[in-house]
Design a protein around this motif. Structure first.
Motif, PDB file in Angstrom:
ATOM      1  N   GLU A 241      19.489  59.819 -28.423  1.00 34.80           N
ATOM      2  CA  GLU A 241      19.171  58.380 -28.430  1.00 34.80           C
ATOM      3  C   GLU A 241      17.698  58.135 -28.750  1.00 34.80           C
ATOM      4  OE1 GLU A 241      18.306  55.040 -25.037  1.00 34.80           O
ATOM      5  OE2 GLU A 241      19.994  56.392 -24.688  1.00 34.80           O
TER       6      GLU A 241
ATOM      7  N   GLY B 137      13.978  55.513 -22.330  1.00 35.17           N
ATOM      8  CA  GLY B 137      14.492  54.686 -23.407  1.00 35.17           C
ATOM      9  C   GLY B 137      14.176  53.220 -23.184  1.00 35.17           C
TER      10      GLY B 137
ATOM     11  N   LYS C 248      20.644  61.836 -24.316  1.00 35.56           N
ATOM     12  CA  LYS C 248      19.426  61.030 -24.216  1.00 35.56           C
ATOM     13  C   LYS C 248      18.420  61.433 -25.295  1.00 35.56           C
ATOM     14  CE  LYS C 248      18.698  58.267 -21.844  1.00 35.56           C
ATOM     15  NZ  LYS C 248      18.760  56.774 -21.998  1.00 35.56           N
TER      16      LYS C 248
ATOM     17  N   THR D 217      17.506  60.097 -15.962  1.00 35.48           N
ATOM     18  CA  THR D 217      17.821  60.019 -17.387  1.00 35.48           C
ATOM     19  C   THR D 217      17.927  58.574 -17.850  1.00 35.48           C
ATOM     20  OG1 THR D 217      19.052  62.106 -17.190  1.00 35.48           O
ATOM     21  CG2 THR D 217      19.410  60.801 -19.171  1.00 35.48           C
TER      22      THR D 217
ATOM     23  N   VAL E 113      13.213  65.862 -22.573  1.00 37.00           N
ATOM     24  CA  VAL E 113      13.149  64.424 -22.838  1.00 37.00           C
ATOM     25  C   VAL E 113      11.711  63.932 -22.764  1.00 37.00           C
ATOM     26  CG1 VAL E 113      13.920  62.157 -22.041  1.00 37.00           C
ATOM     27  CG2 VAL E 113      15.485  64.099 -21.966  1.00 37.00           C
TER      28      VAL E 113
ATOM     29  N   ASP F 126      21.540  52.059 -20.306  1.00 34.50           N
ATOM     30  CA  ASP F 126      22.848  52.492 -20.771  1.00 34.50           C
ATOM     31  C   ASP F 126      23.899  52.012 -19.772  1.00 34.50           C
ATOM     32  OD1 ASP F 126      25.147  53.796 -21.582  1.00 34.50           O
ATOM     33  OD2 ASP F 126      24.092  55.600 -22.200  1.00 34.50           O
TER      34      ASP F 126
END
Length: 517
Positions: A172, A250, A169, A246, A80, A254
């Motif tokens: 996304e 972003g 993730k 996590t 990520v 979430d």
């Protein structure tokens, strides 16, 4: 080519997760839950969550033989963190014997697809003067179908909750990158990938919640003397930290992860309370709860997600102040220039300075969102809830510890406080006060040393143990001062027979002088 590349990557896939991998497995529930001491030692030696970086040249997501838990995140998060890094070079990885977890395979194939589609979209736009249409979608239909079929097969059989969570993730973040690049043709691909991944992640998380709710507390008790953290606590701590880490990536939070974290925490706390209720000694219950909660907070601290709400408030206020100052600076600047009259400046490569600045802003925005964007308050809220629970258990433990060694003094001071709250006067004989003073004077040095020994023995985390020891000694000093106030009110001359505050402070400093570095 995409199918061949994907097939080659899947041959290098490292399996993780097995059926029945839940926070409380069958062995734990039947009394096979071993002490967490060995696990803690392996964590200290191998780092957080064990070594999952492997020996294959430090590649992202490379699996090593040292992975210790189905819930350990370790270096798997690199898939990520380094989302936009080059995809895995299949020939190099094969020659080095590297193996990869699925989330790195999903990142590589997604990155390769995104880059290829971006190049094709740019080519079609320049050639036809418009954005690519149905012809562009047809060119990648077979490749996208193969990738989704492979994902569907993997998801259906995978029990690797960490890998699927990271793959979700990655999906996304790649979708957000697609939006920034204006490659709309991949919208359906990322949406279908999410539809495949999300239900399976929820299914595995629900299984973990059910395992906590159905756990046999008596099987996890082991013995009345064993107040050490349980392996289920270590597993929960790893999974909880993985979810929080996590969630920090972003641009938006979430809600599914937030709800999952909440359900896991509630069932974990319920299980800890059920186990603690089986201890016959009240103090042992508090020691057990403190040790287990402290392990969870320690793992959160190691992953960098232990954040208090007050810290976030300070950071938010600072950011708002900086934004206000920038706004004032812009408002006080020179008058704007008419855009039509403004000369177009160009860089050394022929591109306009505005284009170069836009590209720099685009890259900065991508990095900002990948690395967390605006920090979520989820980690701060979880930290605050767990720390508040620990604080309550520590306060109760302190009273229990002092009550064992200074029972008469503690009981007397508490009784005077009751009278103070009701506004009634309490009759105290000087004889009783002298007995309390003599008892305290003859035992306080030995009792302080016993408290020190008990605290350092019962709490394996030395830093936490030292903090609790200091709380015990500070509370003892508070009781001493309250008792001194009663003496002053009854007969000030009795203070000369009392242990001086300076002498008590000297013993307290001696007992709390511990080097934790």
């Amino acid at each position: 080519l995409f199918r061949k590349y994907l097939d080659g990557l899947m041959q290098l896939k490292r399996e993780a997760g097995h059926p029945g991998d839940t926070l409380v497995d069958a062995a734990s529930s039947s009394g096979g839950d071993a002490s967490v001491g060995a696990w803690l030692m392996s964590s200290i030696i191998g780092g957080v969550g064990g070594d999952v970086s492997g020996s294959g040249g430090g590649s992202v997501g490379v699996a090593g033989a040292g992975a210790t838990s189905a819930f350990a995140l370790g270096s798997r998060l690199d898939s990520v963190k380094r989302l936009l890094s080059p995809a895995v070079v299949l020939a190099v990885a094969s020659s080095r014997g590297q193996r990869f977890y699925f989330e790195e395979i999903h990142r590589s194939i997604g990155k390769m697809l995104l880059d290829t589609c971006s190049a094709e979209a740019y080519f079609c736009t320049k050639l036809f003067g418009e954005l690519p249409g149905q012809l562009f979608a047809e060119q990648f239909r077979a490749a996208i179908g193969s990738i989704l079929d492979n994902l569907r097969v993997h998801v259906a059989s995978s029990c690797d909750v960490i890998g699927l969570l990271l793959a979700l993730k990655v999906n996304e973040l790649l979708r957000a990158e697609m939006t920034r690049r204006r490659v709309a043709d991949l919208s359906d691909f990322f949406l279908q990938a999410e539809i495949l991944l999300k239900p399976r992640v929820k299914e595995l998380c629900d299984a973990n919640v059910r395992s906590l709710a159905a756990a046999d507390a008596r099987a996890l008790l082991r013995s009345q003397a064993d107040v050490a953290p349980r392996i289920v606590t270590r597993r929960y701590a790893e999974l909880n930290a993985a979810l929080l880490v996590t969630a920090s990536f972003g641009a938006k939070e979430d809600s599914t992860i937030r709800e999952t974290v909440r359900r896991h925490r509630m069932e974990f706390q319920s299980l800890m309370q059920r186990i603690a209720a089986l201890f016959s000694r009240p103090k042992a219950r508090y020691v057990f709860l403190i040790n287990n909660y402290d392990l969870v907070l320690t793992v959160m601290d190691e992953y960098g997600v232990r954040r208090r709400q007050d810290v976030l408030d300070e950071e938010s206020n600072g950011a708002q102040n900086e934004s206000a100052e920038d706004g004032l600076g812009r408002a006080g600047g020179s008058a704007s220039v008419d855009r039509d009259e403004e000369p177009i400046l160009r860089g050394t490569n022929g591109a306009s300075i505005d284009d170069e600045n836009a590209k720099s802003r685009h890259e900065a925005q991508a990095v900002h969102e990948i690395e967390g964007g605006d920090k979520s308050t989820l980690a701060a809220e979880e930290s605050a809830m767990l720390e508040d629970a620990v604080a309550g258990h520590v306060a109760a433990y302190v009273e229990q510890e002092l009550g064992e060694h200074f029972a008469d003094l503690v009981a007397f001071v508490r009784s005077t406080q009751k009278y103070e709250r009701t506004g009634r006067l309490m009759e105290v004989s000087e004889t009783k006060l002298r007995l309390l003073m003599r008892d305290f004077m003859s035992n306080y040095r030995v009792s302080i040393q016993h408290i020190r020994s008990n605290v350092l023995r019962e709490f394996p985390n030395l830093k936490n143990g030292v903090d609790i020891l200091k709380r015990c000694l500070v509370q003892l000093l508070n009781y001493h001062r309250r008792f001194e106030a009663v003496l002053t009110a009854v007969n000030p001359q009795l203070k000369s027979e009392m242990v001086a505050t300076a002498a008590l402070m000297h013993e307290i400093r001696k007992a709390s002088a511990i080097d934790i570095d």
